[in-house]
Design an enzyme around this catalytic site. Structure first.
Site, PDB file in Angstrom:
ATOM      1  N   PHE A 100       0.843  -1.184   0.000  1.00 49.54           N
ATOM      2  CA  PHE A 100       0.000   0.000   0.000  1.00 49.54           C
ATOM      3  C   PHE A 100       0.886   1.245   0.000  1.00 49.54           C
ATOM      4  O   PHE A 100       1.804   1.364   0.806  1.00 49.54           O
ATOM      5  CB  PHE A 100      -0.896  -0.019   1.236  1.00 49.54           C
ATOM      6  CG  PHE A 100      -1.909   1.094   1.291  1.00 49.54           C
ATOM      7  CD1 PHE A 100      -3.075   1.024   0.552  1.00 49.54           C
ATOM      8  CD2 PHE A 100      -1.695   2.203   2.091  1.00 49.54           C
ATOM      9  CE1 PHE A 100      -4.019   2.041   0.600  1.00 49.54           C
ATOM     10  CE2 PHE A 100      -2.623   3.228   2.150  1.00 49.54           C
ATOM     11  CZ  PHE A 100      -3.789   3.146   1.406  1.00 49.54           C
ATOM     12  N   ASN A 199      -3.070   1.661  10.405  1.00 50.01           N
ATOM     13  CA  ASN A 199      -3.842   2.108   9.245  1.00 50.01           C
ATOM     14  C   ASN A 199      -4.388   0.841   8.598  1.00 50.01           C
ATOM     15  O   ASN A 199      -3.792   0.290   7.677  1.00 50.01           O
ATOM     16  CB  ASN A 199      -2.961   2.880   8.262  1.00 50.01           C
ATOM     17  CG  ASN A 199      -3.730   3.316   7.025  1.00 50.01           C
ATOM     18  OD1 ASN A 199      -4.951   3.245   6.981  1.00 50.01           O
ATOM     19  ND2 ASN A 199      -3.007   3.745   6.003  1.00 50.01           N
ATOM     20  N   PRO A 200      -5.529   0.339   9.098  1.00 51.03           N
ATOM     21  CA  PRO A 200      -6.043  -0.950   8.645  1.00 51.03           C
ATOM     22  C   PRO A 200      -6.803  -0.820   7.330  1.00 51.03           C
ATOM     23  O   PRO A 200      -7.134   0.292   6.900  1.00 51.03           O
ATOM     24  CB  PRO A 200      -7.003  -1.336   9.773  1.00 51.03           C
ATOM     25  CG  PRO A 200      -7.561  -0.014  10.207  1.00 51.03           C
ATOM     26  CD  PRO A 200      -6.407   0.963  10.098  1.00 51.03           C
TER      27      PRO A 200
END
Length: 292
Positions: A100, A199-200
């Protein structure tokens, strides 16, 4: 898509690049064009701007490389995949397919974690970053609070390749990276952690991101969090209660519409003083709470 012809003039190449990227719907075509030129020239964006003003020429091979980069960006391949780097606070992280890409809005999430860590009563406070991805939040905490000990967990093989590179490159001796599922991470730290940050994945499964860079290139495991997007948040709440000491803080990034739901989840689990914080665009971006 029309082929972008290489130019001998940097200024002309930049003008064409900006037009091509704008037609493709790239949000910041001028910025992206200059950053891609800087990558092709192995220099800084400021140096590119100065060279364009001077009227510098482009070497043929560099011009061709720049034209190819612009075409790939116009096809909405992420800028950070093309340059291999993503800025985050004072860090410059390595990124690419499988991890990500850290976003500017996550910088304020890291700030909340850093502030809480600096305020911790312990002379050597402990922080945990669960699902660290590129390592952005963990490495920000480790480098900005050097007297802290930071532990980061990641369980994606594809992401872990990039995380390891970033931990090695930054070289923060007070940071440890572990390949482990966040639900079972760091039992040896139970009851000792001052800050639990994450930060899931928080996008609901049925919500398809608008931006092609996100929809087509970010790993799905880092995006989607179940029917309401909060499956991992529910797990984080329980893990945070296990890890944190009394008064310790949990910091969770989320979508702008999820603050109320996350405060309710945390409060129901026993956390106190749940509060939601806005980012620089005044959108709800993170929720914090304190261990009872």
């Amino acid at each position: 898509m029309a082929h972008l012809a290489p130019h001998s003039s940097l200024a002309a190449a930049l003008r064409d690049a900006v037009e091509s990227l704008a037609r493709a719907g790239v949000p910041d075509p001028q910025v992206d064009a200059e950053l891609l030129a800087a990558h092709a020239l192995a220099t800084s964006r400021g140096a590119v701007q100065a060279a364009a003003i001077r009227g510098d020429a482009l070497d043929g091979a560099v011009a061709a490389a720049f034209a190819e980069l612009v075409e790939r960006r116009a096809a909405r391949e992420p800028l950070q995949h093309l340059t291999g780097r993503a800025p985050f606070r004072h860090l410059d992280l390595r990124v690419g397919p499988g991890v990500f890409v850290p976003r500017p809005e996550t910088e304020m999430v890291a700030q909340l974690a850093v502030d809480a860590l600096r305020a911790a009563a312990s002379p050597a406070p402990i922080a945990v970053d669960l699902g660290t991805g590129s390592g952005a939040i963990a490495l920000a905490m480790a480098t900005e609070v050097p007297h802290a000990r930071v532990f980061a967990a990641e369980n994606s093989v594809d992401a872990f390749v990039w995380t390891k590179e970033n931990f090695a490159e930054v070289g923060a001796e007070n940071a440890e990276l572990h390949f482990i599922d966040l639900e079972h991470a760091f039992a040896e730290l139970d009851g000792t952690v001052s800050v639990v940050a994450s930060n899931p994945p928080y996008v609901p499964d049925a919500a398809i991101p608008r931006d092609p860079e996100v929809r087509l290139y970010d790993p799905p495991a880092a995006l989607y969090g179940g029917a309401d997007g909060l499956d991992v948040v529910r797990v984080l709440s329980g893990v945070g209660l296990r890890l944190a000491h009394p008064g310790g803080m949990i910091v969770i990034e989320h979508g702008e519409w999820q603050g109320e739901q996350i405060r309710a989840i945390l409060t129901a689990d026993g956390w106190r003083a749940a509060a939601t914080h806005v980012d620089l665009t005044q959108r709800d971006r993170a929720t914090t709470a304190l261990h009872p």
